[in-house]
Structures are given as C-alpha cells and as structure tokens.
Enzyme design. Structure first.
Site, short mmCIF file in Angstrom:
data_model
loop_
_atom_site.label_atom_id
_atom_site.label_comp_id
_atom_site.label_asym_id
_atom_site.label_seq_id
_atom_site.Cartn_x
_atom_site.Cartn_y
_atom_site.Cartn_z
N HIS A 1 0.86 -1.18 0.00
CA HIS A 1 0.00 0.00 0.00
C HIS A 1 0.90 1.23 0.00
O HIS A 1 2.15 1.10 -0.03
CB HIS A 1 -0.96 -0.02 1.20
CG HIS A 1 -0.27 -0.30 2.50
ND1 HIS A 1 0.61 0.58 3.08
CD2 HIS A 1 -0.31 -1.38 3.33
CE1 HIS A 1 1.07 0.08 4.21
NE2 HIS A 1 0.54 -1.13 4.38
N HIS B 1 4.06 1.34 2.22
CA HIS B 1 5.26 0.67 1.69
C HIS B 1 5.91 1.53 0.60
O HIS B 1 7.13 1.65 0.54
CB HIS B 1 4.90 -0.67 1.06
CG HIS B 1 4.33 -1.68 2.01
ND1 HIS B 1 3.02 -2.08 1.97
CD2 HIS B 1 4.91 -2.38 3.01
CE1 HIS B 1 2.81 -3.00 2.90
NE2 HIS B 1 3.93 -3.19 3.55
N GLN C 1 7.43 -15.50 11.92
CA GLN C 1 7.01 -14.40 12.79
C GLN C 1 5.52 -14.43 13.12
O GLN C 1 5.01 -13.53 13.76
CB GLN C 1 7.41 -13.05 12.18
CG GLN C 1 6.65 -12.64 10.93
CD GLN C 1 7.26 -11.38 10.31
OE1 GLN C 1 8.31 -11.41 9.68
NE2 GLN C 1 6.59 -10.25 10.49
N LYS D 1 5.14 2.79 11.51
CA LYS D 1 3.88 2.14 11.85
C LYS D 1 4.13 0.96 12.81
O LYS D 1 3.39 0.75 13.76
CB LYS D 1 3.22 1.68 10.55
CG LYS D 1 2.18 0.61 10.67
CD LYS D 1 0.91 1.15 11.25
CE LYS D 1 -0.18 0.12 11.41
NZ LYS D 1 0.17 -1.24 11.28
N SER E 1 -1.51 -3.63 5.72
CA SER E 1 -2.01 -4.70 4.85
C SER E 1 -3.21 -5.39 5.49
O SER E 1 -4.04 -5.96 4.79
CB SER E 1 -0.91 -5.73 4.60
OG SER E 1 0.22 -5.08 4.09
#
Ligand code: PAF
Length: 290
Positions: free
Chosen positions: A40, A43, A67, A155, A192
């Site tokens: 998005h 990024h 992760q 973020k 995302s």
C-alpha cells in the site's frame, strides 16, 4: 522511462547478492525495503525514502512464516504479487526479491536470532516468538542483500526499535532509516491487515488514530501524567474495539513504561476489532526518527 520498466524479479539469495555487489562496484548505492507484500502507499513511501539516498532499490516480498504465531493469520495473510509488482513498477523500484520458503529456510535450517531487550514488552508479550522470527528473517535479508541503506516503517514502532538495536548489536554495516506512518485521509494508519476489516469494523478502527490525536491534544494542553492519558485513550477505544491488547506510554528508546511524558515518549496501541489485530502509535516528541 526508468520508472515505467518492470522491476527485475530475483528469487535466489546468490543472484541477489551478486547483483547488489555488482551495482556497488559500479559505485551505485543500493536501498533495501523489506516487506511481506500486499503493498500500500505506506510501503511505497518507504521505497521513495530509499530512492532519495540510493541509486537502486530492492523491495523484498516474503510472508515470513516464523514471525506468525500458531493462532495468527499466516495462511490468510493477503498475497497480491501481480498488483505489488505493478505498484513497484509505477514507483520506479528496480528489483524485487521474491524468495521461496526453502530459499530463506532451507531444510535443516536451525539458527535463530535472539531479539534484544526492547523486544520484551508489548508486541513481545502479546505475540511470543514474533520478534525472534522478525529478527531472524531481517538479519538473513541483510546478509542476502548487502545494501547500503534499509528502510522500515514507523507504523511498526517496536519492530523498528528492535531492528535498529539488532543492527547496532550485531554490527550490521547498513544504515537503518525509519519512514513515517502513512494514513488514510480519515486517519486510519495504512496496513495490509486493513483489508480484513468490514466497513463497520473499519469505521470502528478510526478510534485508534482518534484516541492518539486526543492524547496528543491533551499533552499539548499540558497533561503530563501517563495514567491520565492511558485512561483517556482507553475510554475512546473501549466502546469501539473488541479487545485492547495494550495501551503503552513508554520511553521511545527503551519502550519501558513512563509515569510522566518526557521529551522522548511514545504511545503504542494494539487492539482487536473482530478477528483483525491492529496497531498504531504516535511519538509525543516527533524529532526522534527524523
Ligand atoms: O514489517 C514487515 O512487513 C515484516 O515484519 C518484515 C520486516 C518484512 C519482516 O518479515
């Protein structure tokens, strides 16, 4: 025109490393933007940040299984490669590294990175093993793509702090830059995971940025007590979200909680709305990451 040509897709660590070394021998600076795809504007802003100081940019797309916890969204994490490539082409990114799982974690692989102390609280408590997976994959990406600069988003504030500390502690000779959070016009931080939200959930998700804005306004008006700010934030979030994982008011360097707002304080939030987990943050002293 350079920005219209398709980025070169590279799938192996050996070709990626050789290409970066070749570019650097030509005197070119290489930037690295690690992502899990589902790109998005947040990024793309990191790609643009890398482009400012580099001649070539490599974006990596790899949904890193290590992760994600067992109950988390690894299998349903959005995979939108064709669209990602189109966005990267439009952004003028020259290389996309898209390794397979076996390329990153070949059979028999067993070494992991033990994350630094700053990984312990908040996301570290709510998502056991998360930062171990992030540190491991990012160090591997640093080794596969020996770029000059790597860019991550604010973020994921704690992730950025963890990776900066890891890079210092393990002598990663790469400059780490942090790009600001990019928001939708109504304030929702781009993520995302926003695409999981129903329209009704998306509306409720505005409470994250609204609560941060209210806290910032209170600080600007002189409020200094963390407990008062946390209560204010909780009151805004409570009616809108389904679960609050944490509201942290912490030192932006160590991420240890503070009692009073200082010159370098961050507010970190994590909530669940429906099945979707969202995080957001704001620095009360915006100079730190500039
Ligand atoms: O921020 C992300 O998208 C991921 O955690 C990262 C840094 C690409 C590692 O998988």
């Amino acid at each position: 025109m350079a920005e219209q040509s398709q980025p070169r897709i590279i799938e192996t660590a050996a070709s990626m490393r050789a290409e970066v070394r070749r570019l650097q021998r030509e005197g070119l600076r290489v930037g690295l933007v690690p992502t899990m795809g589902a790109l998005h504007d947040g990024h793309l802003s990191l790609v643009r940040m890398a482009q400012k100081s580099c001649d070539r940019v490599v974006t990596t797309i790899f949904v890193n299984p290590t992760q994600f916890g067992p109950q988390e969204d690894f299998s349903r994490y959005p995979r939108t490669l064709e669209r990602d490539l189109q966005l990267l082409r439009e952004a003028g990114c020259q290389y996309v590294f898209v390794p397979s799982k076996d390329e990153v974690y070949p059979p028999g692989y067993s070494t992991e990175v033990d994350p630094p102390a700053v990984a312990k609280r908040w996301e570290g408590e709510c998502r056991p093993g998360h930062f171990r997976g992030v540190c491991t994959v990012v160090l591997k990406l640093f080794n596969m793509i020996p770029a000059d600069v790597a860019v991550f988003g604010q973020k994921d504030f704690q992730q950025a702090a963890v990776l900066q500390q890891m890079a210092r502690d393990l002598n990663v000779g790469m400059q780490i830059k942090i790009g600001p959070t990019i928001r939708e016009v109504d304030g929702l931080a781009m993520s995302s995971r926003n695409r999981y939200l129903s329209p009704e959930e998306r509306q409720r998700a505005l409470s994250l940025s609204q609560s941060l804005n209210a806290a910032q306004a209170a600080v600007a008006a002189g409020e200094k007590r963390a407990v008062t700010l946390a209560a204010m934030i909780g009151e805004t979030l409570q009616p809108q979200v389904d679960h609050i994982d944490y509201v942290a008011i912490a030192d932006a360097e160590t991420l240890e909680p503070v009692d009073a707002i200082g010159p370098n304080t961050v507010i970190l939030l994590a909530v669940k709305i429906g099945k979707t987990r969202l995080i957001d943050n704001c620095l009360l002293s915006p100079t730190r990451h500039e």
